[in-house]
Structure formats: C-alpha cells, structure tokens
Design a protein around this motif. Structure first.
Motif, PDB file in Angstrom:
ATOM      1  N   PHE A   1       0.818  -1.207   0.000  1.00  0.00           N
ATOM      2  CA  PHE A   1       0.000   0.000   0.000  1.00  0.00           C
ATOM      3  C   PHE A   1       0.855   1.262   0.000  1.00  0.00           C
ATOM      4  N   LYS A   2       1.968   1.231   0.722  1.00  0.00           N
ATOM      5  CA  LYS A   2       2.827   2.414   0.794  1.00  0.00           C
ATOM      6  C   LYS A   2       3.462   2.725  -0.557  1.00  0.00           C
ATOM      7  N   SER A   3       3.849   1.702  -1.289  1.00  0.00           N
ATOM      8  CA  SER A   3       4.527   1.910  -2.572  1.00  0.00           C
ATOM      9  C   SER A   3       3.562   2.286  -3.687  1.00  0.00           C
ATOM     10  N   GLU A   4       2.264   2.221  -3.411  1.00  0.00           N
ATOM     11  CA  GLU A   4       1.263   2.503  -4.429  1.00  0.00           C
ATOM     12  C   GLU A   4       0.722   3.924  -4.361  1.00  0.00           C
ATOM     13  N   TYR A   5       1.492   4.851  -3.807  1.00  0.00           N
ATOM     14  CA  TYR A   5       1.017   6.227  -3.706  1.00  0.00           C
ATOM     15  C   TYR A   5       0.688   6.818  -5.074  1.00  0.00           C
ATOM     16  N   SER A   6       1.471   6.443  -6.087  1.00  0.00           N
ATOM     17  CA  SER A   6       1.214   6.987  -7.431  1.00  0.00           C
ATOM     18  C   SER A   6      -0.119   6.489  -7.977  1.00  0.00           C
ATOM     19  N   THR A   7      -0.496   5.262  -7.635  1.00  0.00           N
ATOM     20  CA  THR A   7      -1.790   4.728  -8.086  1.00  0.00           C
ATOM     21  C   THR A   7      -2.942   5.476  -7.430  1.00  0.00           C
ATOM     22  N   TRP A   8      -2.792   5.787  -6.146  1.00  0.00           N
ATOM     23  CA  TRP A   8      -3.849   6.541  -5.461  1.00  0.00           C
ATOM     24  C   TRP A   8      -3.969   7.943  -6.059  1.00  0.00           C
ATOM     25  N   LEU A   9      -2.849   8.567  -6.400  1.00  0.00           N
ATOM     26  CA  LEU A   9      -2.892   9.885  -7.039  1.00  0.00           C
ATOM     27  C   LEU A   9      -3.532   9.789  -8.431  1.00  0.00           C
ATOM     28  N   TRP A  10      -3.183   8.716  -9.167  1.00  0.00           N
ATOM     29  CA  TRP A  10      -3.788   8.503 -10.485  1.00  0.00           C
ATOM     30  C   TRP A  10      -5.299   8.349 -10.365  1.00  0.00           C
ATOM     31  N   LEU A  11      -5.749   7.576  -9.389  1.00  0.00           N
ATOM     32  CA  LEU A  11      -7.182   7.373  -9.202  1.00  0.00           C
ATOM     33  C   LEU A  11      -7.871   8.688  -8.861  1.00  0.00           C
ATOM     34  N   LEU A  12      -7.231   9.505  -8.036  1.00  0.00           N
ATOM     35  CA  LEU A  12      -7.781  10.822  -7.713  1.00  0.00           C
ATOM     36  C   LEU A  12      -7.889  11.674  -8.980  1.00  0.00           C
ATOM     37  N   GLY A  13      -6.861  11.636  -9.817  1.00  0.00           N
ATOM     38  CA  GLY A  13      -6.894  12.388 -11.064  1.00  0.00           C
ATOM     39  C   GLY A  13      -8.017  11.925 -11.984  1.00  0.00           C
ATOM     40  N   ILE A  14      -8.220  10.609 -12.080  1.00  0.00           N
ATOM     41  CA  ILE A  14      -9.302  10.061 -12.900  1.00  0.00           C
ATOM     42  C   ILE A  14     -10.656  10.540 -12.387  1.00  0.00           C
ATOM     43  N   LEU A  15     -10.843  10.527 -11.068  1.00  0.00           N
ATOM     44  CA  LEU A  15     -12.113  10.960 -10.492  1.00  0.00           C
ATOM     45  C   LEU A  15     -12.358  12.445 -10.730  1.00  0.00           C
ATOM     46  N   ILE A  16     -11.308  13.245 -10.649  1.00  0.00           N
ATOM     47  CA  ILE A  16     -11.446  14.681 -10.898  1.00  0.00           C
ATOM     48  C   ILE A  16     -11.850  14.935 -12.349  1.00  0.00           C
ATOM     49  N   VAL A  17     -11.178  14.263 -13.287  1.00  0.00           N
ATOM     50  CA  VAL A  17     -11.511  14.431 -14.706  1.00  0.00           C
ATOM     51  C   VAL A  17     -12.936  13.962 -14.982  1.00  0.00           C
ATOM     52  N   ALA A  18     -13.323  12.829 -14.390  1.00  0.00           N
ATOM     53  CA  ALA A  18     -14.681  12.320 -14.596  1.00  0.00           C
ATOM     54  C   ALA A  18     -15.713  13.316 -14.072  1.00  0.00           C
ATOM     55  N   ALA A  19     -15.438  13.920 -12.919  1.00  0.00           N
ATOM     56  CA  ALA A  19     -16.365  14.908 -12.353  1.00  0.00           C
ATOM     57  C   ALA A  19     -16.448  16.144 -13.237  1.00  0.00           C
ATOM     58  N   LEU A  20     -15.306  16.603 -13.740  1.00  0.00           N
ATOM     59  CA  LEU A  20     -15.293  17.784 -14.606  1.00  0.00           C
ATOM     60  C   LEU A  20     -16.065  17.534 -15.899  1.00  0.00           C
ATOM     61  N   ARG A  21     -15.943  16.321 -16.435  1.00  0.00           N
ATOM     62  CA  ARG A  21     -16.682  15.995 -17.662  1.00  0.00           C
ATOM     63  C   ARG A  21     -18.170  15.871 -17.372  1.00  0.00           C
ATOM     64  N   ALA A  22     -18.506  15.290 -16.235  1.00  0.00           N
ATOM     65  CA  ALA A  22     -19.922  15.141 -15.881  1.00  0.00           C
ATOM     66  C   ALA A  22     -20.580  16.496 -15.665  1.00  0.00           C
ATOM     67  N   TRP A  23     -19.841  17.450 -15.126  1.00  0.00           N
ATOM     68  CA  TRP A  23     -20.376  18.790 -14.856  1.00  0.00           C
ATOM     69  C   TRP A  23     -20.172  19.743 -16.036  1.00  0.00           C
ATOM     70  N   SER A  24     -19.622  19.212 -17.148  1.00  0.00           N
ATOM     71  CA  SER A  24     -19.373  20.023 -18.356  1.00  0.00           C
ATOM     72  C   SER A  24     -18.485  21.217 -18.063  1.00  0.00           C
ATOM     73  N   ILE A  25     -17.523  21.049 -17.176  1.00  0.00           N
ATOM     74  CA  ILE A  25     -16.587  22.132 -16.845  1.00  0.00           C
ATOM     75  C   ILE A  25     -15.435  22.180 -17.826  1.00  0.00           C
ATOM     76  N   LEU A  26     -15.026  20.997 -18.344  1.00  0.00           N
ATOM     77  CA  LEU A  26     -13.971  20.982 -19.333  1.00  0.00           C
ATOM     78  C   LEU A  26     -14.460  21.736 -20.574  1.00  0.00           C
ATOM     79  N   PRO A  27     -13.799  22.807 -20.981  1.00  0.00           N
ATOM     80  CA  PRO A  27     -14.350  23.720 -21.996  1.00  0.00           C
ATOM     81  C   PRO A  27     -14.506  23.131 -23.385  1.00  0.00           C
ATOM     82  N   LEU A  28     -13.684  22.162 -23.766  1.00  0.00           N
ATOM     83  CA  LEU A  28     -13.720  21.669 -25.143  1.00  0.00           C
ATOM     84  C   LEU A  28     -14.786  20.611 -25.365  1.00  0.00           C
ATOM     85  N   PHE A  29     -15.384  20.137 -24.306  1.00  0.00           N
ATOM     86  CA  PHE A  29     -16.306  19.011 -24.480  1.00  0.00           C
ATOM     87  C   PHE A  29     -17.613  19.276 -23.719  1.00  0.00           C
TER      88      PHE A  29
END
Length: 205
Positions: A177-205
C-alpha cells in the motif's frame, strides 16, 4: 570500430532516455488521465444498458489490476531479483496491472470499446519501448538467471501455473500500500476528470 562505439553509445543513450521517460510518465498514469480528459463525447456510450455492461466489465478489470499491482509490490525489494508472487506467472505484473487498471477505469466511465482498444494498443507500444531498457539493466545485474527466466515466463501473458521456484521473499501489505502512492494519485486524477466531464466544466467538451 568507430561505428560499433557510436552504436553502443546511441543504445545507452536511448536506454537512459526511455528510463527517464518512464519515470516521468509513471507507468503511463498521467497520459491516461490526459487522454480521458481530451477524448470527444462521441467516445462515450449513450445507451444506459451499454454503459451498465461496460461499467460492470470495467469494475472487474480494475479490481483485478489493483489486486495484481498490490500483490507484486508487496514482494518487490530494490536491488533483488524477485521470483515470488505474480513474478512466478508473468514477467511484468506491474505493466499488466496498469493495462487492467486503465482499461477498467475507461470502461467504468463509459468509454466505448473501440476507443479503449486504440488506447490499449498505444499503451502496449509504450511498454514495449520501455521494457527492453529495463530488461537489459536487470540482465546485467542478475547475469544468466534472467535469460532463463525470460524463456520460461512471458512478458505480459500469465502462465496458468508457476514455472519458476520461489526466492522466498516475504510479502508485506504495508509495503504494497505504501509503494502505491502513485496509483492513489492517479485514481484521484481520474475521479477529478470524470467529475469535470460530468459537470461540463472541461471547456472543449
């Protein structure tokens, strides 16, 4: 003679460049987030039934990738040739786990299979470029053991049964679990992008 020296120099330079690229991209984690952010709306399924099927398949792929990643990281020890856990079945469980994680996340978010297939080809091409550089470095460290291991264990296609003896390394959940910090950050990034797309905040889409 000069051409041989130049060739070896270029090969070493290429290997170092690939290791630098690999370290910077973190197993293609950040590019996968960027790709999810910029693909067009047409890449996502609209029918609720299809989205449900994709999400269900993606969930199991994601869960399998995360389990494989943690299983392998729990045995890893810097500077040693590990032959325990998933390394008895496949050479690069980290890369295989990355493919399962990313593809699973894309499916969960409703990305159509054709787009996911194209992304998977890109991902495998990237791993094919960087894997060779690390295999050369590993062979220099462990000597003749690695070529024998490589002949018996495939790079990305797992065996159904272990084909090498264990090195008797101990497994640690804390290390995993300790060595997987990058995976947890990646998952956070995926969730942020998914939320931005769901809320139509990303300007190009």
């Amino acid at each position: 003679m000069a051409s041989d020296v130049n060739s070896r120099f270029l090969q070493r330079g290429f290997r170092r460049l690939m290791r630098l690229v690999h370290a910077s991209l973190m197993n293609f984690e950040w590019p996968s987030i960027l790709i999810l952010a910029i693909i067009p709306r047409e890449a996502f399924a609209e029918a609720s039934l299809l989205r449900g099927i994709l999400a269900l398949c993606g969930f199991f792929l994601f869960l399998g990738g995360l389990t494989l990643r943690l299983w392998g990281r729990g045995f890893q020890k810097k500077g040693t040739f590990v032959l325990d856990g998933p390394y008895r079945y496949v050479q690069n469980p980290d890369e295989l786990a990355s493919v399962l994680l990313y593809v699973g996340a894309f499916f969960v978010l409703g990305v159509m299979w054709s787009w996911v297939f194209a992304f998977t080809l890109l991902l495998l091409a990237y791993f094919a470029c960087v894997s060779g550089t690390y295999e050369d470095k590993l062979q220099q460290k462990v000597g003749h053991s690695f070529p024998r291991y490589r002949q018996r264990v495939k790079r990305w296609i797992p065996c159904f049964y272990p084909v090498v003896n264990r090195s008797k390394a101990s497994f640690s959940w804390a290390k995993a679990f300790k060595s997987e910090y990058s995976t947890w950050l990646w998952l956070l990034g995926i969730l942020i992008v998914a939320a931005l797309r769901a809320w139509s905040i990303l300007p190009l889409f």
